[in-house]
Design a protein around this motif. Structure first.
Motif, mmCIF file in Angstrom:
data_model
loop_
_atom_site.group_PDB
_atom_site.id
_atom_site.type_symbol
_atom_site.label_atom_id
_atom_site.label_comp_id
_atom_site.label_asym_id
_atom_site.label_seq_id
_atom_site.Cartn_x
_atom_site.Cartn_y
_atom_site.Cartn_z
ATOM 1 N N ARG A 124 -17.012 -28.485 22.327
ATOM 2 C CA ARG A 124 -17.949 -27.319 21.931
ATOM 3 C C ARG A 124 -19.524 -27.460 22.240
ATOM 4 N N SER A 125 -19.705 -28.912 22.224
ATOM 5 C CA SER A 125 -21.254 -28.980 22.624
ATOM 6 C C SER A 125 -21.565 -30.258 23.261
ATOM 7 N N ARG A 126 -22.427 -29.990 24.267
ATOM 8 C CA ARG A 126 -22.661 -31.146 25.185
ATOM 9 C C ARG A 126 -23.485 -32.272 24.533
ATOM 10 N N GLY A 127 -24.179 -32.011 23.244
ATOM 11 C CA GLY A 127 -24.774 -32.925 22.616
ATOM 12 C C GLY A 127 -24.279 -33.889 21.640
ATOM 13 N N VAL A 128 -22.848 -33.859 21.885
ATOM 14 C CA VAL A 128 -21.934 -34.938 20.920
ATOM 15 C C VAL A 128 -21.617 -35.987 21.747
ATOM 16 N N ALA A 129 -22.085 -37.272 21.532
ATOM 17 C CA ALA A 129 -21.654 -38.342 22.128
ATOM 18 C C ALA A 129 -20.286 -38.920 22.001
ATOM 19 N N LYS A 130 -19.693 -39.205 23.211
ATOM 20 C CA LYS A 130 -18.120 -39.718 23.210
ATOM 21 C C LYS A 130 -17.896 -40.890 22.213
ATOM 22 N N GLU A 131 -18.856 -41.915 22.131
ATOM 23 C CA GLU A 131 -19.008 -42.977 21.254
ATOM 24 C C GLU A 131 -19.756 -43.019 20.180
ATOM 25 N N SER A 132 -19.760 -41.717 19.459
ATOM 26 C CA SER A 132 -20.899 -41.505 18.447
ATOM 27 C C SER A 132 -20.699 -42.474 17.257
ATOM 28 N N TYR A 133 -21.829 -42.882 16.781
ATOM 29 C CA TYR A 133 -21.851 -43.617 15.807
ATOM 30 C C TYR A 133 -21.259 -42.793 14.430
ATOM 31 N N HIS A 134 -21.168 -41.516 14.395
ATOM 32 C CA HIS A 134 -20.480 -40.638 13.280
ATOM 33 C C HIS A 134 -18.943 -41.332 13.327
ATOM 34 N N THR A 135 -18.462 -41.792 14.308
ATOM 35 C CA THR A 135 -17.118 -42.241 14.295
ATOM 36 C C THR A 135 -16.935 -43.494 13.718
ATOM 37 N N ARG A 136 -17.937 -44.354 13.434
ATOM 38 C CA ARG A 136 -18.133 -45.558 13.169
ATOM 39 C C ARG A 136 -18.661 -45.854 11.420
ATOM 40 N N GLY A 137 -18.835 -44.832 10.769
ATOM 41 C CA GLY A 137 -19.421 -44.695 9.762
ATOM 42 C C GLY A 137 -20.843 -45.244 9.765
ATOM 43 N N MET A 138 -21.584 -44.707 10.557
ATOM 44 C CA MET A 138 -23.120 -45.506 11.016
ATOM 45 C C MET A 138 -24.034 -44.243 10.982
ATOM 46 N N ALA A 139 -23.673 -42.895 10.922
ATOM 47 C CA ALA A 139 -24.287 -41.826 11.370
ATOM 48 C C ALA A 139 -24.149 -40.641 10.276
ATOM 49 N N ILE A 140 -25.352 -39.820 10.301
ATOM 50 C CA ILE A 140 -24.971 -38.687 9.352
ATOM 51 C C ILE A 140 -26.070 -37.700 9.839
ATOM 52 N N ASP A 141 -25.844 -36.476 9.604
ATOM 53 C CA ASP A 141 -26.817 -35.029 9.912
ATOM 54 C C ASP A 141 -27.347 -34.664 8.830
ATOM 55 N N ILE A 142 -28.468 -34.547 8.721
ATOM 56 C CA ILE A 142 -29.141 -34.047 7.150
ATOM 57 C C ILE A 142 -30.123 -33.120 7.439
ATOM 58 N N ARG A 143 -30.603 -32.631 6.278
ATOM 59 C CA ARG A 143 -31.698 -31.816 6.069
ATOM 60 C C ARG A 143 -32.170 -31.957 4.673
ATOM 61 N N LEU A 144 -33.489 -31.512 4.270
ATOM 62 C CA LEU A 144 -33.865 -31.530 3.225
ATOM 63 C C LEU A 144 -34.321 -29.912 2.791
ATOM 64 N N PRO A 145 -33.923 -29.243 1.885
ATOM 65 C CA PRO A 145 -34.616 -27.939 1.701
ATOM 66 C C PRO A 145 -36.070 -27.708 1.687
ATOM 67 N N ASP A 146 -36.618 -28.778 0.815
ATOM 68 C CA ASP A 146 -38.084 -28.565 0.662
ATOM 69 C C ASP A 146 -38.952 -29.441 1.601
#
Length: 183
Positions: A124-146
Protein backbone atom coordinates in the motif's frame (compact mmCIF):
# COMPACT_ATOMS: atom_id res chain seq x y z
CA UNK A 1 8.54 -22.57 20.53
CA UNK A 2 8.11 -22.24 16.78
CA UNK A 3 10.55 -20.19 14.65
CA UNK A 4 9.00 -17.63 12.29
CA UNK A 5 10.43 -15.09 9.87
CA UNK A 6 9.97 -12.38 12.51
CA UNK A 7 11.15 -14.28 15.55
CA UNK A 8 10.00 -17.21 17.68
CA UNK A 9 6.40 -17.94 18.63
CA UNK A 10 6.51 -18.53 22.37
CA UNK A 11 2.91 -19.26 23.17
CA UNK A 12 -0.68 -18.88 22.16
CA UNK A 13 -3.25 -17.64 24.65
CA UNK A 14 -6.83 -16.69 23.83
CA UNK A 15 -6.11 -16.87 20.12
CA UNK A 16 -3.19 -14.42 20.23
CA UNK A 17 0.26 -15.71 19.29
CA UNK A 18 3.27 -14.30 21.11
CA UNK A 19 6.42 -13.63 19.09
CA UNK A 20 9.85 -13.06 20.59
CA UNK A 21 11.72 -11.13 17.89
CA UNK A 22 15.20 -12.05 16.77
CA UNK A 23 17.14 -8.80 17.23
CA UNK A 24 19.66 -8.41 14.45
CA UNK A 25 21.94 -5.48 13.71
CA UNK A 26 20.55 -3.46 16.61
CA UNK A 27 23.03 -1.00 18.05
CA UNK A 28 23.05 -1.19 21.83
CA UNK A 29 21.58 1.96 23.34
CA UNK A 30 21.85 2.66 27.04
CA UNK A 31 18.64 3.17 28.97
CA UNK A 32 17.50 6.73 28.48
CA UNK A 33 18.46 8.91 31.46
CA UNK A 34 15.23 9.86 33.15
CA UNK A 35 14.58 11.84 36.28
CA UNK A 36 13.09 10.14 39.31
CA UNK A 37 13.17 6.60 40.61
CA UNK A 38 10.32 5.33 38.44
CA UNK A 39 9.51 5.40 34.74
CA UNK A 40 5.93 5.72 33.58
CA UNK A 41 4.41 6.04 30.15
CA UNK A 42 0.88 6.62 28.95
CA UNK A 43 -0.25 5.17 25.63
CA UNK A 44 -3.55 5.04 23.77
CA UNK A 45 -3.76 2.56 20.90
CA UNK A 46 -6.12 4.29 18.48
CA UNK A 47 -6.75 1.04 16.57
CA UNK A 48 -8.03 -0.98 19.54
CA UNK A 49 -8.94 1.89 21.90
CA UNK A 50 -6.83 0.24 24.63
CA UNK A 51 -4.85 2.34 27.10
CA UNK A 52 -1.80 1.95 29.31
CA UNK A 53 -0.78 4.43 32.01
CA UNK A 54 1.50 2.71 34.49
CA UNK A 55 4.98 2.54 35.89
CA UNK A 56 7.01 0.11 33.76
CA UNK A 57 10.35 0.54 35.56
CA UNK A 58 11.03 0.97 39.28
CA UNK A 59 13.76 0.22 41.79
CA UNK A 60 16.33 -0.21 39.03
CA UNK A 61 14.35 -2.86 37.11
CA UNK A 62 11.75 -3.21 34.41
CA UNK A 63 8.44 -4.50 35.74
CA UNK A 64 7.63 -7.74 33.86
CA UNK A 65 3.86 -7.43 34.24
CA UNK A 66 3.87 -3.88 32.88
CA UNK A 67 6.07 -4.95 29.95
CA UNK A 68 3.62 -7.77 29.15
CA UNK A 69 0.74 -5.29 29.14
CA UNK A 70 2.67 -3.01 26.80
CA UNK A 71 3.44 -5.93 24.48
CA UNK A 72 -0.29 -6.75 24.28
CA UNK A 73 -1.28 -3.11 23.72
CA UNK A 74 1.25 -2.83 20.87
CA UNK A 75 0.32 -6.17 19.26
CA UNK A 76 -0.49 -6.66 15.60
CA UNK A 77 -4.26 -6.55 15.98
CA UNK A 78 -4.74 -7.72 12.38
CA UNK A 79 -2.65 -10.89 12.75
CA UNK A 80 -3.51 -11.32 16.45
CA UNK A 81 0.17 -11.62 17.33
CA UNK A 82 1.95 -10.19 20.35
CA UNK A 83 5.66 -9.43 20.20
CA UNK A 84 8.04 -8.98 23.11
CA UNK A 85 9.07 -5.33 22.77
CA UNK A 86 12.55 -3.98 23.36
CA UNK A 87 12.10 -1.97 26.60
CA UNK A 88 14.60 0.64 25.42
CA UNK A 89 11.77 1.94 23.21
CA UNK A 90 9.69 2.63 26.31
CA UNK A 91 12.63 4.51 27.83
CA UNK A 92 12.86 6.59 24.65
CA UNK A 93 9.13 7.33 24.74
CA UNK A 94 9.30 8.33 28.41
CA UNK A 95 12.24 10.60 27.73
CA UNK A 96 10.55 12.24 24.71
CA UNK A 97 7.37 12.76 26.72
CA UNK A 98 9.35 14.36 29.54
CA UNK A 99 11.32 16.58 27.14
CA UNK A 100 8.34 17.96 25.21
CA UNK A 101 6.36 18.50 28.43
CA UNK A 102 3.14 16.91 27.21
CA UNK A 103 0.17 16.17 29.46
CA UNK A 104 -1.44 13.76 26.99
CA UNK A 105 -0.80 10.05 26.41
CA UNK A 106 0.96 9.06 23.21
CA UNK A 107 -1.51 8.02 20.54
CA UNK A 108 -0.19 4.81 18.98
CA UNK A 109 -0.74 4.68 15.23
CA UNK A 110 1.27 1.49 14.74
CA UNK A 111 3.22 -0.82 17.03
CA UNK A 112 4.26 -4.36 16.20
CA UNK A 113 3.66 -5.64 12.65
CA UNK A 114 3.91 -9.31 11.74
CA UNK A 115 5.85 -10.08 8.56
CA UNK A 116 2.55 -10.64 6.77
CA UNK A 117 1.05 -7.33 7.94
CA UNK A 118 4.28 -5.55 7.04
CA UNK A 119 4.17 -7.03 3.52
CA UNK A 120 0.58 -5.85 3.17
CA UNK A 121 1.58 -2.35 4.31
CA UNK A 122 4.47 -2.36 1.80
CA UNK A 123 2.04 -3.06 -1.03
CA UNK A 124 0.00 0.00 0.00
CA UNK A 125 2.88 2.41 0.64
CA UNK A 126 6.41 2.87 -0.67
CA UNK A 127 7.47 4.22 2.74
CA UNK A 128 7.31 0.85 4.53
CA UNK A 129 10.68 -0.87 4.93
CA UNK A 130 10.95 -4.55 4.03
CA UNK A 131 12.98 -5.19 7.20
CA UNK A 132 11.01 -2.76 9.36
CA UNK A 133 11.91 -2.44 13.02
CA UNK A 134 8.15 -2.75 13.62
CA UNK A 135 8.56 -6.48 12.84
CA UNK A 136 11.21 -6.77 15.57
CA UNK A 137 9.36 -5.09 18.42
CA UNK A 138 11.69 -2.11 18.23
CA UNK A 139 9.52 0.61 16.60
CA UNK A 140 6.37 2.62 17.11
CA UNK A 141 4.49 5.31 15.19
CA UNK A 142 3.04 7.92 17.55
CA UNK A 143 1.69 11.43 18.03
CA UNK A 144 0.73 13.60 21.00
CA UNK A 145 -2.50 15.61 20.66
CA UNK A 146 -1.08 18.58 22.61
CA UNK A 147 2.34 18.67 20.90
CA UNK A 148 3.43 19.51 17.36
CA UNK A 149 4.89 16.57 15.44
CA UNK A 150 8.01 18.57 14.64
CA UNK A 151 8.70 19.05 18.37
CA UNK A 152 8.41 15.30 18.96
CA UNK A 153 10.68 14.59 16.00
CA UNK A 154 13.32 17.15 16.97
CA UNK A 155 13.33 15.98 20.59
CA UNK A 156 13.85 12.36 19.55
CA UNK A 157 16.54 13.28 17.00
CA UNK A 158 18.50 15.14 19.68
CA UNK A 159 18.58 11.97 21.81
CA UNK A 160 20.46 9.99 19.15
CA UNK A 161 18.84 6.78 20.43
CA UNK A 162 17.64 5.25 17.14
CA UNK A 163 15.66 6.03 14.02
CA UNK A 164 13.31 8.99 13.75
CA UNK A 165 10.93 9.41 10.82
CA UNK A 166 8.86 12.58 10.48
CA UNK A 167 5.55 12.12 8.61
CA UNK A 168 3.62 15.41 8.84
CA UNK A 169 1.18 14.53 6.04
CA UNK A 170 0.28 11.25 7.71
CA UNK A 171 0.21 12.82 11.18
CA UNK A 172 2.78 10.78 13.08
CA UNK A 173 6.42 10.35 14.07
CA UNK A 174 8.17 7.00 13.77
CA UNK A 175 10.57 6.11 16.61
CA UNK A 176 12.76 3.04 16.84
CA UNK A 177 15.77 1.81 18.80
CA UNK A 178 17.70 0.56 15.79
CA UNK A 179 20.71 2.42 14.35
CA UNK A 180 20.67 6.23 14.60
CA UNK A 181 19.23 7.71 11.40
CA UNK A 182 16.57 10.24 10.35
CA UNK A 183 14.20 10.78 7.46
Amino acid sequence: MVPTAGGVVTGVATGVATVAPVLLDANPVEAAPLTGGVRRIALHNINTNERFNEVYWADGHYRPEALRKLDVLLRDHRAKQVCRYDPRLFDLLARVHQTVGSDDPFEVICGYRSRRTNAMARRRSRGVAKESYHTRGMAIDIRLPDTQLRAISESAKAMQAGGVGYYPRSGFVHLDVGPVRTW
